[in-house]
Design an enzyme around this catalytic site. Structure first.
Site, PDB file in Angstrom:
ATOM      1  N   ASP A 143      30.551  47.935  34.952  1.00 22.58           N
ATOM      2  CA  ASP A 143      30.778  46.695  35.686  1.00 22.58           C
ATOM      3  C   ASP A 143      29.788  45.629  35.214  1.00 22.58           C
ATOM      4  O   ASP A 143      28.689  45.950  34.749  1.00 22.58           O
ATOM      5  CB  ASP A 143      30.590  46.908  37.190  1.00 22.58           C
ATOM      6  CG  ASP A 143      31.651  47.807  37.788  1.00 22.58           C
ATOM      7  OD1 ASP A 143      32.728  47.939  37.189  1.00 22.58           O
ATOM      8  OD2 ASP A 143      31.388  48.381  38.864  1.00 22.58           O
ATOM      9  N   LYS A 144      30.157  44.388  35.394  1.00 26.20           N
ATOM     10  CA  LYS A 144      29.304  43.271  34.980  1.00 26.20           C
ATOM     11  C   LYS A 144      27.874  43.445  35.490  1.00 26.20           C
ATOM     12  O   LYS A 144      26.909  43.257  34.740  1.00 26.20           O
ATOM     13  CB  LYS A 144      29.884  41.953  35.495  1.00 26.20           C
ATOM     14  CG  LYS A 144      28.996  40.741  35.268  1.00 26.20           C
ATOM     15  CD  LYS A 144      29.593  39.494  35.904  1.00 26.20           C
ATOM     16  CE  LYS A 144      28.654  38.302  35.757  1.00 26.20           C
ATOM     17  NZ  LYS A 144      29.193  37.085  36.408  1.00 26.20           N
TER      18      LYS A 144
END
Length: 330
Positions: free
Chosen positions: A151-152
């Site tokens: 995830d970012k």
């Protein structure tokens, strides 16, 4: 008028054909979903583009509707080649924390805040853009060799393939659960119960909020099986430090499973976590990665140091982390 398919012919990159047969379990599924199941190393959105460009056939008949229903025994042929959208990905120079590299793979320590792959809202400034600048030859590998994502706002280790053959090997190894991926999570509330717990609970779109995932009942809602081991490392009055070991790789798996235990990750506001003065992103770090090198067949193991914000949170909560004593590959 020049069509998109004709434009693809001008790119000059050799195409690859995959032939797959629809299994009984996929009878009646949409064409794009069936392809995504049979060719899992490519994203569904990429396969949808190929269908719409006339690069997919069902029983030797070209089909351009992604929603076409397939039948058990149908023979699907897909021509894998760059799409106009994928060709828009451009190299962008950025500093990459390369932990290991050889002619076949890169191991990257991704910082929090870096998006891995271009998508709506993030068509530039991603890890993929940085990889294309780091090694222009990776433009010839699907998704610049990215075989798994973070995830970012999750930091930590990722392995990237530098050739198509190595990419295929890594994808198979991940699917066979031969790649060990371990994370550290800092979560709200003191841990109670056994120090080691396993959550084996399917994950799918939250039926009440389509923007997040949730543990679901597969008899009622669509989803996929998901399994995570959790090991308590340190407990405190405010929260706990937990090692998370993935057996599957579903979207937001650790975040959803931890929340289901009543321990949302610090600063993970999507799943009930609260912001802390030292941590403004979900407290999740991919700390360990190990696998058999696809080319040399050597066992490789890597451990990433804790980011500064993670260290600060542990200090604020009076928790300690003692890294395992491993010899990291040179």
């Amino acid at each position: 008028m020049v069509t998109e398919s004709e434009e693809l012919d001008d790119i000059g990159v050799e195409a690859e054909w995959r032939t797959v047969t629809v299994a009984a379990a996929l009878h009646g599924e949409r064409l794009d979903r069936a392809l995504a199941e049979k060719v899992p190393e490519f994203s569904r959105s990429y396969l949808q583009q190929l269908i719409e460009l006339g690069l997919v056939s069902v029983n030797a008949r070209m089909v351009k509707k992604t929603s076409t229903r397939v039948k058990a025994g149908n023979v699907l042929v897909v021509e894998l080649r760059p799409t106009p959208q994928s060709q828009a990905f451009t190299p962008q120079s950025m500093v990459l924390d390369v932990v290991f590299e050889d002619a076949h793979i890169l191991v990257i320590n991704k910082p929090a805040g870096l998006v891995v792959h271009p998508a709506p809202g993030n068509w530039s400034g991603t890890l993929l853009n940085g990889l294309l600048a780091y090694d222009p030859a990776m433009a010839n590998v699907p998704r610049a060799g990215i075989v798994h994502r973070l995830d970012k706002d999750t930091s930590g280790l990722m392995v990237v393939a530098r050739t198509r053959a190595v990419m295929d090997s890594l994808v198979k190894a991940i699917a066979a659960r031969d790649v060990s991926r371990q994370y550290l999570a800092c979560a709200h509330h003191p841990w109670r119960g056994a120090a080691r717990r396993t959550v084996d609970a399917p994950i799918g779109r939250d039926p009440r909020n389509r923007l997040r995932m949730a543990v679901v009942d597969l008899a009622v809602h669509p989803g996929k099986t998901a399994k995570t081991d959790f090991v308590l490392l340190e407990n405190g009055l405010d929260g706990c430090l937990v090692r998370c070991i993935l057996h599957t790789g579903r979207t937001h798996q650790i975040r959803v499973h931890m929340a289901s235990l009543g321990h949302p990750l610090v600063a993970d506001q999507v799943y009930g976590g609260g912001i802390h003065a030292t941590m403004s992103r979900q407290a999740l770090h991919a700390v360990h990665l190990s696998f058999v090198h696809p080319h040399t067949l050597e066992q490789k193991a890597f451990d990433a140091p804790l980011p500064a914000d993670f260290k600060a949170l542990l200090h604020a909560w009076g928790l300690r982390y003692n890294p395992p004593t491993r010899v990291v590959n040179p």
